[in-house]
Write a protein that holds these residues in place. Structure first.
Motif, PDB file in Angstrom:
ATOM      1  N   SER A 143      52.194  25.181 -88.962  1.00  0.00           N
ATOM      2  CA  SER A 143      53.186  25.414 -90.010  1.00  0.00           C
ATOM      3  C   SER A 143      54.313  26.320 -89.516  1.00  0.00           C
ATOM      4  O   SER A 143      55.495  26.088 -89.805  1.00  0.00           O
ATOM      5  CB  SER A 143      52.497  26.039 -91.221  1.00  0.00           C
ATOM      6  N   ARG A 146      56.718  24.229 -87.401  1.00  0.00           N
ATOM      7  CA  ARG A 146      57.601  23.356 -88.197  1.00  0.00           C
ATOM      8  C   ARG A 146      58.693  24.173 -88.895  1.00  0.00           C
ATOM      9  O   ARG A 146      59.839  23.737 -88.984  1.00  0.00           O
ATOM     10  CB  ARG A 146      56.782  22.576 -89.217  1.00  0.00           C
ATOM     11  N   GLU A 149      61.343  24.988 -86.338  1.00  0.00           N
ATOM     12  CA  GLU A 149      62.187  23.821 -86.052  1.00  0.00           C
ATOM     13  C   GLU A 149      63.189  23.570 -87.187  1.00  0.00           C
ATOM     14  O   GLU A 149      64.368  23.276 -86.928  1.00  0.00           O
ATOM     15  CB  GLU A 149      61.311  22.594 -85.843  1.00  0.00           C
TER      16      GLU A 149
END
Length: 383
Positions: A143, A146, A149
């Motif tokens: 998590s 992500r 990103e």
């Protein structure tokens, strides 16, 4: 003595002279008195619709600003010829440059956080293979990666937006053309909070222009696309320009409680004599006949004393007009069939021949200082 009294006296004198001439010649039994005449000839007759309008460029582009700021530089002025993409003004970019720098720093910070999240994810992958960490820790590392990103994408888009705002500080011409209006000066602040402020107006080209004419509802039924038009402008009153109707718009316009319809007329302006905004007096030629037999309208409404007017013709055309032809020193009444009229001349279809002389009214000629003066009855004098 007032002008009104002078006019009344002249009118009475002309009437008295006319009455005297008619009675004198009729009582003396001599030849006809001097007559004001018109000759039947050939020429063009056209029916026209008169309208008024204004000249506009074919394409007019308004150049505004999408950003707020102080106008730092202006590179063009009125009548400047510009090309598409040419820089025409510059808004102070310092604030937007700072925003770009801030967005760039935030992107670099987000990219560093992404590198850290990737390193941690790789380490978690190794520990998971050895079963040294719990599944919840794996999910947490995934998590975090992500999120890092996504944060990089957000910061990248923010940098692009800041760069785009900086680019908008440079005002460029959207088309080839000429500057017809400049609304700002150097040092002026423009605010684009609600709507884009207007900086310049550009005309794509002035070699071809349009007349936006208002045609009344009484005449619009005769106006069609492709019809020829002539017009005048105050700047060149001694010259008639030509154009062509290219569009008759259906949207009504109310002017002084009269309905008008906007009619677009294309105009060639290769000589650059016409300028945007000029008012025009337009005559749209709705029907035209060339080289037809015609006569001035005054001959169709001749005014002769009763003692000189000949008897009506034995045969008359339906809805025909009566004219009085001068023949061998006498007046002979003829019925004529008329066609197209333009208010000055009327086409003659039958009844007389080219070269015939038609009486209009009595004319008294007296030589004074070598000049001839003619007195005509009624409204004949206007022609």
């Amino acid at each position: 003595m007032t002008k009104g009294k002078v006019a009344v006296i002249l009118l009475l004198l002309a009437g008295a002279a006319t009455w005297w001439a008619a009675n004198y010649y009729s009582s003396s039994g001599e030849v006809l008195p001097p007559l004001h005449t018109e000759q039947v000839g050939h020429g063009d007759v056209s029916q026209r619709v008169v309208a008024y309008g204004r000249l506009e460029p074919v394409q007019k582009v308004t150049v505004g600003s999408q950003v707020s700021g102080i106008v730092d530089q202006i590179f063009v002025d009125f009548n400047s010829v510009v090309e598409r993409g040419q820089v025409i003004a510059q808004i102070d970019p310092s604030t937007f440059e700072a925003e770009v720098s801030s967005a760039q720093a935030e992107l670099e910070s987000a990219e560093a956080g992404l590198d850290l999240a990737r390193t941690r994810w790789e380490r978690v992958q190794e520990l998971r293979e050895r079963q040294f960490i719990s599944p919840s820790e794996v999910e947490e590392a995934s998590s975090t990666l992500r999120q890092a990103e996504a944060q990089v994408e957000v910061r990248r888009h923010a940098l692009q937006r800041a760069q785009r705002e900086l680019d908008r500080c440079t005002i460029k011409s959207p088309t080839d053309g000429i500057v017809i209006s400049r609304e700002v000066d150097v040092g002026q602040t423009v605010a684009a909070s609600l709507s884009a402020p207007i900086l310049f107006e550009l005309a794509a080209s002035l070699d071809r222009m349009l007349i936006h004419a208002s045609v009344s509802e009484a005449d619009i039924g005769n106006v069609l696309e492709g019809q020829r038009a002539t017009f005048r402008v105050d700047a060149h009153r001694d010259r008639n320009f030509e154009g062509e109707v290219i569009q008759v718009r259906n949207s009504p316009m109310m002017e002084d409680n009269v309905v008008h319809y906007e009619t677009i007329i294309a105009v060639d302006n290769s000589e650059q004599l016409l300028k945007p905004g000029m008012t025009t007096e337009v005559e749209i030629i709705t029907e035209e006949k060339q080289d037809v037999m015609r006569v001035r309208n005054t001959a169709l409404r001749a005014r002769l004393p009763d003692n000189l007017r000949p008897a009506d013709p034995d045969e008359a055309f339906d809805d025909g007009r009566t004219v009085y032809r001068l023949q061998n020193g006498e007046l002979v009444a003829h019925s004529v069939r008329t066609g197209l009229t333009d208010g000055v001349y009327t086409e003659i279809l039958e009844g007389v021949s080219p070269g015939d002389t038609l009486a209009v009214g009595l004319s008294l000629r007296s030589e004074q200082n070598g000049n001839d003066r003619s007195f005509m009855t009624g409204s004949q004098a206007q022609y």
